[in-house]
Structure formats: C-alpha cells, structure tokens
Design an enzyme around this catalytic site. Sequence first.
Site, PDB file in Angstrom:
ATOM      1  N   THR A  69     -25.773  -8.935  12.057  1.00 42.93           N
ATOM      2  CA  THR A  69     -26.710  -8.623  10.969  1.00 42.93           C
ATOM      3  C   THR A  69     -25.940  -7.960   9.830  1.00 42.93           C
ATOM      4  O   THR A  69     -25.214  -6.991  10.045  1.00 42.93           O
ATOM      5  CB  THR A  69     -27.828  -7.684  11.484  1.00 42.93           C
ATOM      6  OG1 THR A  69     -28.449  -8.339  12.590  1.00 42.93           O
ATOM      7  CG2 THR A  69     -28.852  -7.382  10.403  1.00 42.93           C
ATOM      8  N   GLY A 106     -13.937  -2.634   0.465  1.00 38.80           N
ATOM      9  CA  GLY A 106     -14.798  -1.889  -0.462  1.00 38.80           C
ATOM     10  C   GLY A 106     -14.322  -0.482  -0.767  1.00 38.80           C
ATOM     11  O   GLY A 106     -14.345  -0.042  -1.917  1.00 38.80           O
ATOM     12  N   HIS A 107     -13.845   0.225   0.271  1.00 40.24           N
ATOM     13  CA  HIS A 107     -13.602   1.658   0.048  1.00 40.24           C
ATOM     14  C   HIS A 107     -12.362   1.956  -0.791  1.00 40.24           C
ATOM     15  O   HIS A 107     -12.137   3.087  -1.200  1.00 40.24           O
ATOM     16  CB  HIS A 107     -13.570   2.424   1.376  1.00 40.24           C
ATOM     17  CG  HIS A 107     -12.360   2.220   2.225  1.00 40.24           C
ATOM     18  ND1 HIS A 107     -11.319   3.126   2.236  1.00 40.24           N
ATOM     19  CD2 HIS A 107     -12.019   1.250   3.101  1.00 40.24           C
ATOM     20  CE1 HIS A 107     -10.399   2.706   3.099  1.00 40.24           C
ATOM     21  NE2 HIS A 107     -10.803   1.571   3.633  1.00 40.24           N
ATOM     22  N   CYS A 129      -2.458   5.085   6.777  1.00 38.32           N
ATOM     23  CA  CYS A 129      -2.727   4.296   7.983  1.00 38.32           C
ATOM     24  C   CYS A 129      -1.609   4.452   9.001  1.00 38.32           C
ATOM     25  O   CYS A 129      -1.772   4.129  10.162  1.00 38.32           O
ATOM     26  CB  CYS A 129      -2.888   2.827   7.643  1.00 38.32           C
ATOM     27  SG  CYS A 129      -4.249   2.562   6.539  1.00 38.32           S
ATOM     28  N   GLN A 167      -4.987  -3.890  -2.118  1.00 40.40           N
ATOM     29  CA  GLN A 167      -4.569  -2.882  -3.103  1.00 40.40           C
ATOM     30  C   GLN A 167      -4.503  -3.422  -4.530  1.00 40.40           C
ATOM     31  O   GLN A 167      -4.416  -2.650  -5.481  1.00 40.40           O
ATOM     32  CB  GLN A 167      -3.201  -2.289  -2.701  1.00 40.40           C
ATOM     33  CG  GLN A 167      -3.203  -1.530  -1.385  1.00 40.40           C
ATOM     34  CD  GLN A 167      -3.915  -0.177  -1.451  1.00 40.40           C
ATOM     35  OE1 GLN A 167      -4.245   0.334  -2.515  1.00 40.40           O
ATOM     36  NE2 GLN A 167      -4.146   0.419  -0.287  1.00 40.40           N
ATOM     37  N   ASN A 174       0.803  -1.223   0.000  1.00 40.59           N
ATOM     38  CA  ASN A 174       0.000   0.000   0.000  1.00 40.59           C
ATOM     39  C   ASN A 174       0.837   1.275   0.000  1.00 40.59           C
ATOM     40  O   ASN A 174       0.335   2.351  -0.308  1.00 40.59           O
ATOM     41  CB  ASN A 174      -0.948   0.007   1.201  1.00 40.59           C
ATOM     42  CG  ASN A 174      -0.249  -0.299   2.498  1.00 40.59           C
ATOM     43  OD1 ASN A 174       0.329  -1.380   2.653  1.00 40.59           O
ATOM     44  ND2 ASN A 174      -0.253   0.635   3.430  1.00 40.59           N
TER      45      ASN A 174
HETATM   46  N1  PLP Z   1      -4.607  -3.992   3.943  1.00 38.47           N
HETATM   47  C1  PLP Z   1      -4.090  -3.081   3.105  1.00 38.47           C
HETATM   48  C2  PLP Z   1      -2.975  -3.467   2.189  1.00 38.47           C
HETATM   49  C3  PLP Z   1      -4.587  -1.768   3.097  1.00 38.47           C
HETATM   50  O1  PLP Z   1      -4.067  -0.864   2.272  1.00 38.47           O
HETATM   51  C4  PLP Z   1      -5.640  -1.434   3.987  1.00 38.47           C
HETATM   52  C5  PLP Z   1      -6.135  -0.044   4.080  1.00 38.47           C
HETATM   53  O2  PLP Z   1      -5.390   0.899   4.088  1.00 38.47           O
HETATM   54  C6  PLP Z   1      -6.159  -2.433   4.834  1.00 38.47           C
HETATM   55  C7  PLP Z   1      -5.609  -3.699   4.793  1.00 38.47           C
HETATM   56  C8  PLP Z   1      -7.275  -2.154   5.800  1.00 38.47           C
HETATM   57  O3  PLP Z   1      -8.477  -2.001   5.094  1.00 38.47           O
HETATM   58  P1  PLP Z   1      -9.801  -1.376   5.763  1.00 38.47           P
HETATM   59  O4  PLP Z   1      -9.607   0.117   5.710  1.00 38.47           O
HETATM   60  O5  PLP Z   1     -10.917  -1.846   4.885  1.00 38.47           O
HETATM   61  O6  PLP Z   1      -9.913  -1.902   7.135  1.00 38.47           O
END
Ligand code: PLP
Length: 384
Positions: free
Chosen positions: A240, A203-204, A330, A182, A152
């Site tokens: 749910t 999803g996002h 993150c 990714q 990422n």
């Molecule tokens: N794994 C990777 C490689 C990511 O880039 C991300 C999000 O930045 C995640 C996991 C976590 O995803 P989520 O935001 O859906 O929890």
Amino acid sequence: METEIYLDYAATAKPLQAAVDECVRVLSEDYGNPSSLHRKGFLAEKLITASREMIGAALGCKSEEIIFTSGATEADNLAVFGAAAAKKRQGKRIITTAIEHPAVAEPIKRLEQEGYDIVRLMPDQSGRYSCEQFAEAVTSDTVLVSAMWVNNETGLILPVTEIAEAVKRVNPECLVHIDGVQGFCRLPIVLKNSKIDLFSISGHKLGAPKGIGALYCKKGVRIIPQLLGGGQEGGIRSGTESVPLIASFGKAVQEASSHREKSYDQACGFRELFKKLAYNKIAEGDIKLHGDETVALPHIMSVAICKIRSEVMLHYLEQSGIYVSSGSACAKGKQSMVLAALGYSKQEADETLRISFGHDTTNEHIEKLVECLYKGMDTLARKR
Ligand code: PLP
C-alpha cells in the site's frame, strides 16, 4: 538556546515546511487507501498521480516511469536485483565503480557471491571517471552498468548521461542504472533524452520526510519485482502506497527543483567563502579540501583537518551547535572505501569532515563554522 547550524545536508536535508505541512495534512485528512474504489480512495490516488507528475517533470520523464519505493536503498536494490534477474539468460557480468554507496555496492556484492563477474572501476589520479573506461569494460555478456551520479562523500560528479551513451554504443542490451540521489534537484537532468534505463532518488535528501524514494524505470525496460503482493506501482513494487510521504515528496521536489539554479550558485558562494576565510585564518597545510572542484557538486565539501580526527572535531563543533559529518553518515565508524579509492591515506581519511550545504545555509553559518574550526584546532591540538 543557541542557534543550530546544520551543515549535514548530504546525510539528510532539513525538511522543507511545505513538505511537512503536506505530509501532516494528508496523514490526517486524505487517509484513504489509493486502491479503494470509493471517494476517499480516489482522492488518495489523485495525490499520488499529482506527485508522480511533479517528480516526472523534475526528472524530464513520463510520470508513469516513476515507481515509488521506501527510499533510495530500496530503489537501488530493486534496480540491481531486478535488472540482474530480468537479464539472467543474457549474462552474468556487471560493471560498477569502486565508490558506490552501500545501497548499490552491497547488492552487487551479493550477486558476486552468487557467481556474477563484477568489475569495479577505479577513478584516475585526479579522481575522475571517463566514458571510455566504462565502454572498454562492457562486453556482450554485460547485463548491467551501475554508477552513481554524485558521490555522497566527496561531491565528485560522474558524467552519467555520457557514460550511458558510451555503454549502449558497445552493448545496446546492457541496462544502465544510475544512483541519482545526491545530484537530483541539484544538477539538471532530462531522462527522456538519455540512454539511462534506471535512476534512483530519495526524498529525505531534498527536504521530504525519510522513508520515501523512487526508481525511474524507462518505458519498455523490464525488471523483475522484488516485493510481491497486491501489484501496486504497476506490479513492480507491491505494498500500500504511503500517500502522506508520496504527496510530501512531490511538494519537496517541486520546491527544490524550482530553486535548483539559485541553490547551485549559493552553494558555489558558500564554498568560495569557506575557502577564503579558512585559508586566511588557518595555516596552509593544516586544512585541505579533497577533490577537484571543477568536477564536484559545490554543495558537498570533503575537508581534512590536519592531525585532528574527524570524530573529535565533529563533537567539538557540535558543542557550538554546528552539525557536520565525519566522511559519510552511512559509513558510521567504518573506514571510507571512497577516500581509499581516491588515493587518500587512512590518516587523511580519518581526518576528513564532510560539510554539506542546503536550503537554510547562510554566509553567517560559514563564518561561524570557520571560526569554530579555527578555535577547535587550537584547543584540540593543545589537548594532545
Ligand atoms: N545512494 C546515495 C548516493 C546516498 O547518499 C544515499 C543516502 O545516504 C542512499 C543511496 C540511500 O538513500 P536512502 O536513505 O533513501 O535509503
């Protein structure tokens, strides 16, 4: 109002209109609980089934192998803890990489604190991982291999289907989990033909709302549920189901996967244009693209701007309506473990911006970005 230039798709994608419309429609119209026995429940259940089929088609697997979760963080946690718990009698050795997202790295750290033997593989000097590395690390008591498909922060692609094959040749009982977040809908994959057991998606990252993701769990693979309750999602993930988010996720996946090849070619074009304009305008040595682009996803660029801290440049660009990341969103403010593992110094990591492309990126966005980077370098250097 000035136009926004959003170049932070690896953090989150701009929502796709079809996904937003579906989410709102289902939220207000198809609000039944999918477990209810009446028509409203049945309609909600039908939407979930349709979404599962769309996602199964994009992953090249059976729809029943998709377990909806609240996002990839939950999918990764479920895969790591669920696999370790299912295999606890077979061994306590786990192989992973030194460049995993915290959603994988942290659960594995927890298992290490509980006594698991963890091997974190390092990339070679060119930043690559090989199948042999994984095969050599796997032993008869290895219960899980967890590796990401696309990093990422840098876009580095790992040969995950080949890694899974290499692992299974050494130990067919060892489970293979891939964090596919990714790469999903950006690179092709057919899970049914692969040796991958577990595969996380979010999803996002592709235009659906936040708060929805899924774990692919190959038919016949047993993992221990981490959430107990009403037994939804085949008993693996109780709670749910969020029907609006699930329906919207399906729409986003359908749209993103149908444009996958075009979007890949466009991203290659954006990367080339960026390089051409940047190297033309900015003095050699003042800008550096990290990584080997022959093994990187073109949608993610990791770029160091010499002598300017990435956070300072990020806020400078923001003033012109341009949104990028400093390293990984993150990792907010924390030192990037990924760049360190790839051999970059702390200073290089501090100067690194992550620029990522998506469905609304245009050539004009890239031109404006290079223009602003150039101006920013001049302005910010004078302020020092
Ligand atoms: N794994 C990777 C490689 C990511 O880039 C991300 C999000 O930045 C995640 C996991 C976590 O995803 P989520 O935001 O859906 O929890």
